[in-house]
Design an enzyme around this catalytic site. Structure first.
Site, short mmCIF file in Angstrom:
data_model
loop_
_atom_site.label_atom_id
_atom_site.label_comp_id
_atom_site.label_asym_id
_atom_site.label_seq_id
_atom_site.Cartn_x
_atom_site.Cartn_y
_atom_site.Cartn_z
CB CYS A 1 -8.61 -4.96 0.65
SG CYS A 1 -9.35 -4.87 -0.99
CB CYS B 1 -6.62 -10.73 -4.43
SG CYS B 1 -7.72 -9.46 -5.08
CB CYS C 1 -3.70 -9.45 -1.84
SG CYS C 1 -3.40 -7.75 -1.26
CB CYS D 1 3.23 3.91 -8.16
SG CYS D 1 1.75 2.92 -8.43
CB CYS E 1 1.66 5.64 -11.20
SG CYS E 1 0.86 4.04 -11.48
CB CYS F 1 0.59 0.93 -15.32
SG CYS F 1 1.71 -0.16 -14.41
NE ARG G 1 7.49 -0.33 -13.03
CZ ARG G 1 6.28 0.19 -13.27
NH1 ARG G 1 5.21 -0.34 -12.76
NH2 ARG G 1 6.17 1.27 -14.01
N1 SAM Z 1 -6.50 -2.77 -4.62
C1 SAM Z 1 -6.10 -2.39 -5.91
C2 SAM Z 1 -6.18 -3.51 -6.93
O1 SAM Z 1 -6.16 -4.66 -6.55
O2 SAM Z 1 -6.25 -3.19 -8.11
C3 SAM Z 1 -4.70 -1.79 -5.95
C4 SAM Z 1 -3.63 -2.37 -5.07
S1 SAM Z 1 -3.19 -4.07 -5.39
C5 SAM Z 1 -2.18 -4.48 -4.01
C6 SAM Z 1 -2.09 -3.93 -6.80
C7 SAM Z 1 -1.50 -5.19 -7.38
O3 SAM Z 1 -0.48 -5.68 -6.54
C8 SAM Z 1 -2.40 -6.39 -7.57
O4 SAM Z 1 -3.22 -6.30 -8.70
C9 SAM Z 1 -1.37 -7.51 -7.74
O5 SAM Z 1 -1.05 -7.66 -9.10
C10 SAM Z 1 -0.17 -6.99 -6.95
N2 SAM Z 1 0.09 -7.83 -5.77
C11 SAM Z 1 -0.61 -7.83 -4.61
N3 SAM Z 1 -0.10 -8.74 -3.74
C12 SAM Z 1 0.94 -9.32 -4.37
C13 SAM Z 1 1.85 -10.36 -4.00
N4 SAM Z 1 1.78 -10.97 -2.82
N5 SAM Z 1 2.80 -10.72 -4.89
C14 SAM Z 1 2.88 -10.11 -6.10
N6 SAM Z 1 2.03 -9.14 -6.50
C15 SAM Z 1 1.07 -8.75 -5.66
C1 DTB Z 2 2.27 -3.99 -9.39
O1 DTB Z 2 2.13 -4.59 -10.48
N1 DTB Z 2 2.92 -4.48 -8.34
C2 DTB Z 2 2.90 -3.55 -7.25
C3 DTB Z 2 2.12 -2.34 -7.84
N2 DTB Z 2 1.79 -2.78 -9.15
C4 DTB Z 2 1.00 -1.77 -7.13
C5 DTB Z 2 2.40 -4.10 -5.98
C6 DTB Z 2 3.15 -5.31 -5.49
C7 DTB Z 2 2.61 -5.68 -4.15
C8 DTB Z 2 3.38 -6.78 -3.50
C9 DTB Z 2 2.81 -7.15 -2.19
C10 DTB Z 2 2.83 -6.07 -1.16
O2 DTB Z 2 3.86 -5.40 -0.97
O3 DTB Z 2 1.81 -5.90 -0.47
FE1 SF4 Z 3 -7.62 -5.67 -2.23
FE2 SF4 Z 3 -5.21 -6.75 -2.36
FE3 SF4 Z 3 -7.08 -7.53 -4.04
FE4 SF4 Z 3 -6.04 -5.05 -4.29
S1 SF4 Z 3 -4.97 -6.97 -4.57
S2 SF4 Z 3 -8.21 -5.65 -4.38
S3 SF4 Z 3 -5.65 -4.60 -2.11
S4 SF4 Z 3 -7.11 -7.81 -1.81
#
Ligand code: SAM
Ligand code: DTB
Ligand code: SF4
Length: 325
Positions: free
Chosen positions: A65, A69, A72, A109, A140, A200, A272
């Site tokens: 990506c 963030c 992430c 989802c 979703c 959501c 959730r």
């Molecule tokens: N890339 C898209 C976005 O960011 O909207 C969709 C996938 S992204 C992984 C979805 C959500 O996962 C993020 O907005 C964040 O709230 C959650 N997330 C990602 N990494 C996480 C982590 N290490 N711990 C908790 N939540 C996480």
């Molecule tokens: C949300 O609020 N949490 C989920 C889902 N929506 C997409 C993602 C959590 C991701 C946690 C880190 C991972 O597994 O990569």
């Molecule tokens: Fe990309 Fe992760 Fe950020 Fe979603 S949360 S935009 S997958 S870096």
């Protein structure tokens, strides 16, 4: 990594919201027993307190990506990020969806590590949504920021919910992500709402934010008009190689308070208990359900990190007398 332009002391005034941040802070400050009683009372007015909705996640496009963030593991800007993989094909998605349904999930989802989908990315996702829906599951997607017309295409394919988290309070946002801003998130949420798809939207706590900033996150969510139908509250999963790895862990009681305040502010939304459950004791999860959480991610994986095994969740549900909604 901060994009903040202010001087070195990061004291930001909370952004004004329809639900005032001060009122949300006052809820956080209540004695724990009073807060739990209020949350449970509110919860019982709209929901059966012994029912929990089950959603299963699948990463349909993992890694690589371009966004930064700080939490992430899928950002290609972080060292040791997860390997980029090609998009899953329809058959792989459908077999995961069938397995989720057989295990008792009612919503499936599909998540992608994109800033947002290009049209050539969206076309195969539309097929996935149509086919998953045909299995009798709620659908979703979480695909990042949407452009004009994309929400309508997803809706027409049968998408029930779009997940797009605002992640944290506006005053803290620039500390966590620099490649987009808070307003971009609200813009996509407006597009989702405008297309008639259920919203959501939630956030992450345990990222080093203050209590005022946790209150700011919930004030923003509760001020969306109407509030999101589904509100995922994630506890940061600390992944090595991400900038937030090593952040001081959030006190579990403060996490329970966050769930309770979300329940009180958004009485008819599904709240959730999301990422972070694998690291949580059964006792803390039980308190989260008591605080009004009534949905979980179910299945042994979130997107790239672990989640409790189905067997552990079934044992927890039995212990607490919970049943799937
Ligand atoms: N890339 C898209 C976005 O960011 O909207 C969709 C996938 S992204 C992984 C979805 C959500 O996962 C993020 O907005 C964040 O709230 C959650 N997330 C990602 N990494 C996480 C982590 N290490 N711990 C908790 N939540 C996480
Ligand atoms: C949300 O609020 N949490 C989920 C889902 N929506 C997409 C993602 C959590 C991701 C946690 C880190 C991972 O597994 O990569
Ligand atoms: Fe990309 Fe992760 Fe950020 Fe979603 S949360 S935009 S997958 S870096």
């Amino acid at each position: 990594m901060s994009s903040c332009n202010c001087s070195s002391i990061h004291v930001h005034k909370p952004v004004e919201t329809k639900v005032p941040v001060e009122a949300v802070e006052a809820l956080f400050e209540k004695p724990f027993s009073d807060l739990m009683f209020e949350a449970q009372t509110v919860h019982r007015k709209s929901f059966d307190p012994n029912k929990v909705q089950l959603s299963t996640l699948l990463s349909i496009k993992t890694g690589g990506c371009p966004e930064d963030c700080g939490y992430c593991p899928q950002s290609k800007r972080h060292p040791n990020a997860v390997e980029e993989e090609p998009m899953l094909d329809l058959d792989a998605v459908l077999s995961a969806a069938r397995a989720a349904k057989d295990a008792g999930a009612t919503r499936f989802c599909m998540g992608a590590a994109w800033r947002g989908p290009k049209q050539r990315d969206l076309d195969p996702v539309i097929d996935m949504v149509r086919e998953v829906k045909a299995l009798g599951l709620e659908t979703c997607c979480t695909l990042g920021m949407l452009r004009e017309g994309q929400a309508e295409q997803l809706r027409d394919a049968g998408l029930d919910y779009y997940n797009h988290n605002i992640d944290t309070a506006p005053e803290f946002y620039g500390e966590i992500i620099s490649t987009r801003d808070f307003e971009d998130r609200l813009d996509t949420l407006n597009k989702v709402r405008g297309a008639g798809i259920n919203v959501c939207a939630g956030g992450i706590v345990g990222m080093g934010e203050s209590r005022v900033q946790r209150a700011g996150l919930l004030a923003q969510l509760a001020s969306l008009d109407p509030p999101p139908e589904s509100v995922p509250i994630n506890l940061l999963v600390q992944v090595e190689g991400t900038p937030l790895h090593g952040t001081e862990a959030l006190d579990p009681v403060e996490f329970v308070r966050t769930i309770a305040v979300a329940r009180i502010l958004m009485p008819t939304s599904y709240v959730r208990l999301s990422a972070g459950r694998q690291q949580m004791s059964d006792a803390i999860q039980a308190l989260c359900f008591l605080a009004g959480a009534n949905s979980i991610f179910y299945g042994d994986k979130l997107l790239t990190t672990g989640n409790p095994e189905w067997e552990r969740d079934q044992a927890l549900f039995n212990k607490l007398g919970l049943t799937p909604a």
